[in-house]
Design a protein around this motif. Structure first.
Motif, PDB file in Angstrom:
ATOM      1  N   GLN A  86      65.475  17.182  15.567  1.00  0.00           N
ATOM      2  CA  GLN A  86      65.879  18.420  16.248  1.00  0.00           C
ATOM      3  C   GLN A  86      66.947  18.126  17.298  1.00  0.00           C
ATOM      4  N   THR A  87      68.072  18.821  17.194  1.00  0.00           N
ATOM      5  CA  THR A  87      69.147  18.699  18.174  1.00  0.00           C
ATOM      6  C   THR A  87      69.006  19.817  19.200  1.00  0.00           C
ATOM      7  N   VAL A  88      68.807  19.457  20.468  1.00  0.00           N
ATOM      8  CA  VAL A  88      68.638  20.466  21.516  1.00  0.00           C
ATOM      9  C   VAL A  88      69.904  20.643  22.346  1.00  0.00           C
ATOM     10  N   LYS A 100      81.260  14.682  25.152  1.00  0.00           N
ATOM     11  CA  LYS A 100      80.571  14.711  23.848  1.00  0.00           C
ATOM     12  C   LYS A 100      79.093  14.359  23.976  1.00  0.00           C
ATOM     13  N   VAL A 101      78.447  14.864  25.018  1.00  0.00           N
ATOM     14  CA  VAL A 101      77.040  14.546  25.265  1.00  0.00           C
ATOM     15  C   VAL A 101      76.146  15.319  24.301  1.00  0.00           C
ATOM     16  N   THR A 102      75.256  14.606  23.648  1.00  0.00           N
ATOM     17  CA  THR A 102      74.336  15.179  22.660  1.00  0.00           C
ATOM     18  C   THR A 102      72.922  14.695  22.973  1.00  0.00           C
ATOM     19  N   LYS A 103      71.940  15.573  22.712  1.00  0.00           N
ATOM     20  CA  LYS A 103      70.551  15.157  22.860  1.00  0.00           C
ATOM     21  C   LYS A 103      69.749  15.614  21.653  1.00  0.00           C
ATOM     22  N   ARG A 104      69.063  14.640  21.044  1.00  0.00           N
ATOM     23  CA  ARG A 104      68.201  14.938  19.899  1.00  0.00           C
ATOM     24  C   ARG A 104      66.792  14.423  20.169  1.00  0.00           C
ATOM     25  N   LEU A 152      74.140  26.128  35.932  1.00  0.00           N
ATOM     26  CA  LEU A 152      73.873  26.205  34.503  1.00  0.00           C
ATOM     27  C   LEU A 152      72.893  27.351  34.284  1.00  0.00           C
ATOM     28  N   VAL A 153      73.294  28.331  33.504  1.00  0.00           N
ATOM     29  CA  VAL A 153      72.460  29.518  33.327  1.00  0.00           C
ATOM     30  C   VAL A 153      72.356  29.838  31.843  1.00  0.00           C
ATOM     31  N   GLY A 154      71.206  30.371  31.453  1.00  0.00           N
ATOM     32  CA  GLY A 154      70.998  30.745  30.064  1.00  0.00           C
ATOM     33  C   GLY A 154      69.534  31.034  29.825  1.00  0.00           C
ATOM     34  N   PRO A 155      69.193  31.550  28.647  1.00  0.00           N
ATOM     35  CA  PRO A 155      67.795  31.875  28.351  1.00  0.00           C
ATOM     36  C   PRO A 155      66.963  30.620  28.155  1.00  0.00           C
ATOM     37  N   SER A 156      65.655  30.777  28.117  1.00  0.00           N
ATOM     38  CA  SER A 156      64.755  29.650  27.885  1.00  0.00           C
ATOM     39  C   SER A 156      65.098  28.984  26.555  1.00  0.00           C
ATOM     40  N   GLY A 157      65.135  27.650  26.569  1.00  0.00           N
ATOM     41  CA  GLY A 157      65.407  26.911  25.350  1.00  0.00           C
ATOM     42  C   GLY A 157      66.870  26.693  25.048  1.00  0.00           C
ATOM     43  N   CYS A 158      67.762  27.062  25.987  1.00  0.00           N
ATOM     44  CA  CYS A 158      69.199  26.929  25.721  1.00  0.00           C
ATOM     45  C   CYS A 158      69.708  25.520  25.964  1.00  0.00           C
ATOM     46  N   GLY A 159      68.934  24.668  26.646  1.00  0.00           N
ATOM     47  CA  GLY A 159      69.336  23.288  26.874  1.00  0.00           C
ATOM     48  C   GLY A 159      69.751  22.968  28.295  1.00  0.00           C
ATOM     49  N   LYS A 160      69.664  23.932  29.207  1.00  0.00           N
ATOM     50  CA  LYS A 160      70.158  23.699  30.572  1.00  0.00           C
ATOM     51  C   LYS A 160      69.313  22.679  31.324  1.00  0.00           C
ATOM     52  N   SER A 161      67.988  22.758  31.216  1.00  0.00           N
ATOM     53  CA  SER A 161      67.132  21.786  31.912  1.00  0.00           C
ATOM     54  C   SER A 161      67.240  20.403  31.270  1.00  0.00           C
ATOM     55  N   THR A 162      67.412  20.369  29.959  1.00  0.00           N
ATOM     56  CA  THR A 162      67.625  19.085  29.283  1.00  0.00           C
ATOM     57  C   THR A 162      68.880  18.412  29.805  1.00  0.00           C
ATOM     58  N   LEU A 163      69.938  19.192  29.988  1.00  0.00           N
ATOM     59  CA  LEU A 163      71.180  18.648  30.518  1.00  0.00           C
ATOM     60  C   LEU A 163      70.983  18.091  31.928  1.00  0.00           C
TER      61      LEU A 163
END
Length: 366
Positions: A16-18, A8-12, A34-45
């Motif tokens: 704004q919830t990212v 249940k990991v969340t980052k705000r 972890l793959v996805g478009p820019s802004g999907c949250g992968k680097s934040t994770l």
């Protein structure tokens, strides 16, 4: 080596919830991308795992140990950045040994470890050079080596190949895969390049808008994308998507897309006949087309052809649908030329037009 678990990991950031609440388990020794478009949250994770950012809600565990409140230095994690992050005033050997010097590792052990890692990465002859005297690929090898000498429980890679040219990316992809096979260290690798994801990963996590869209083995995701986002993102060139209606003709079930009609394989017939006139989105991979001499279907019109030598990628207009079609080898055709095409029925994908979710063969429902 270690397993990694997010609950249940969340980052705000302010309001704004990212990263929406997500659960993820990475098995011991697994290479997870972890793959996805820019802004999907992968680097934040990735930053949350490394301790470079704090978790808003939820828990992160490494080998059953909760690490939310641990400093980055205490997590036994090594990270390789996109920007190399080498110390410019230190030689390659000194960069590799820096962490061991801080930890006051005996000098003979430092030297032995540096030489061992340098051999693995093929940079033995570069040990006395400064970073400014290295190419981009050589700098990235040193950055990888600096992480390897720490012998961490988990490796984190943040788009490490994005600054390199195509040839170097291919070479370093192979090296990273080979190193993982030797070291067996749990690895989390972030990229927006789905080719990197497909070729490197034991397991892919596809992210979109702060959520996990799908996770699993690379070919499982490629063969059975869970929705139209994953279908378009995983695969190069991307999957063609055509909106249409379920329709029965002469006892056969198919999908009508404007003037085009695509018969469905037998496994779909029972469910499709019960869903006549239901709107669906038809998915066709670019390599799942056949070229015919003639057909009862309308001809497609070639707009652009890209030939790489081993494949030909055709951009066509087929009764108002812009499609990407890929054939092996080199084709003799010109822009504006008509082409008669057929899609392989057994390779078709069906998605719900409204939700975008994949439809099953059993009942045209998830």
């Amino acid at each position: 080596m270690a397993s990694v678990e997010l609950i249940k990991v969340t980052k705000r950031y302010g309001k704004q919830t990212v990263l929406n609440p997500l659960d993820l388990t990475i098995p011991d020794g697994c290479f997870t991308v972890l793959v996805g478009p820019s802004g999907c949250g992968k680097s934040t994770l990735l930053r949350l795992l490394a301790g470079l950012d704090t978790v808003s809600d939820g828990d992160i565990f490494i080998d059953k140990q909760r690490i939310n409140d641990l400093d980055p230095a205490d997590r036994d994690i090594a990270m390789v950045f996109q920007s190399y992050a080498l110390y410019p005033h230190l030689t390659v050997a000194e960069n590799l040994a820096f962490h061991m010097q801080v930890k006051k590792v005996p000098r003979p052990e430092q030297q032995s470890k540096v030489e061992q890692v340098a051999r693995m990465l093929g940079i033995e002859r570069l040990l006395q050079r400064l970073p400014k005297a290295l190419s981009g690929g050589q700098r990235q090898r040193v950055a990888m080596g600096r992480a390897m000498v720490r012998n961490p429980r988990v490796f984190l890679f943040d788009e490490p190949l994005s600054n390199l040219d195509a040839q170097l990316r291919m070479e370093l992809r192979a090296e990273i895969k080979s190193l993982h096979q030797q070291l067996k260290t749990t690895t989390v690798y972030v990229t927006h390049d789905q080719v990197e994801a497909m070729t490197l990963a034991d397991r892919i996590v596809v992210m979109n808008e702060g959520n996990i869209a799908q996770q699993g083995r690379p070919l499982d995701i490629y063969d059975r994308p869970v929705n139209t986002f994953v279908a378009r993102f995983i695969g190069s060139p991307p999957m063609n998507l055509l909106e249409g209606l379920i329709e029965e003709r002469t006892g056969l079930a198919g999908v009508r897309c404007g003037e085009l009609w695509f018969p469905l394989p037998a496994k779909w017939h029972a469910a499709a006949k019960r869903q006549a006139d239901a709107p669906v989105t038809l998915g066709i991979r670019p390599h799942d087309f056949l070229r015919l001499e003639t057909s009862s279907q309308p001809a497609a019109t070639l707009r652009i052809m890209e030939v790489t030598g081993e494949t030909s990628l055709l951009h066509v207009d087929w009764s108002g649908f812009p499609l990407h079609i890929q054939f092996a080898g080199r084709l003799e055709c010109q822009p504006g030329q008509p082409l008669w095409l057929e899609a392989r029925a057994e390779s078709l994908h069906l998605f719900d037009t409204k939700s975008g979710n994949r439809l099953s063969e059993a009942g045209l429902a998830l």
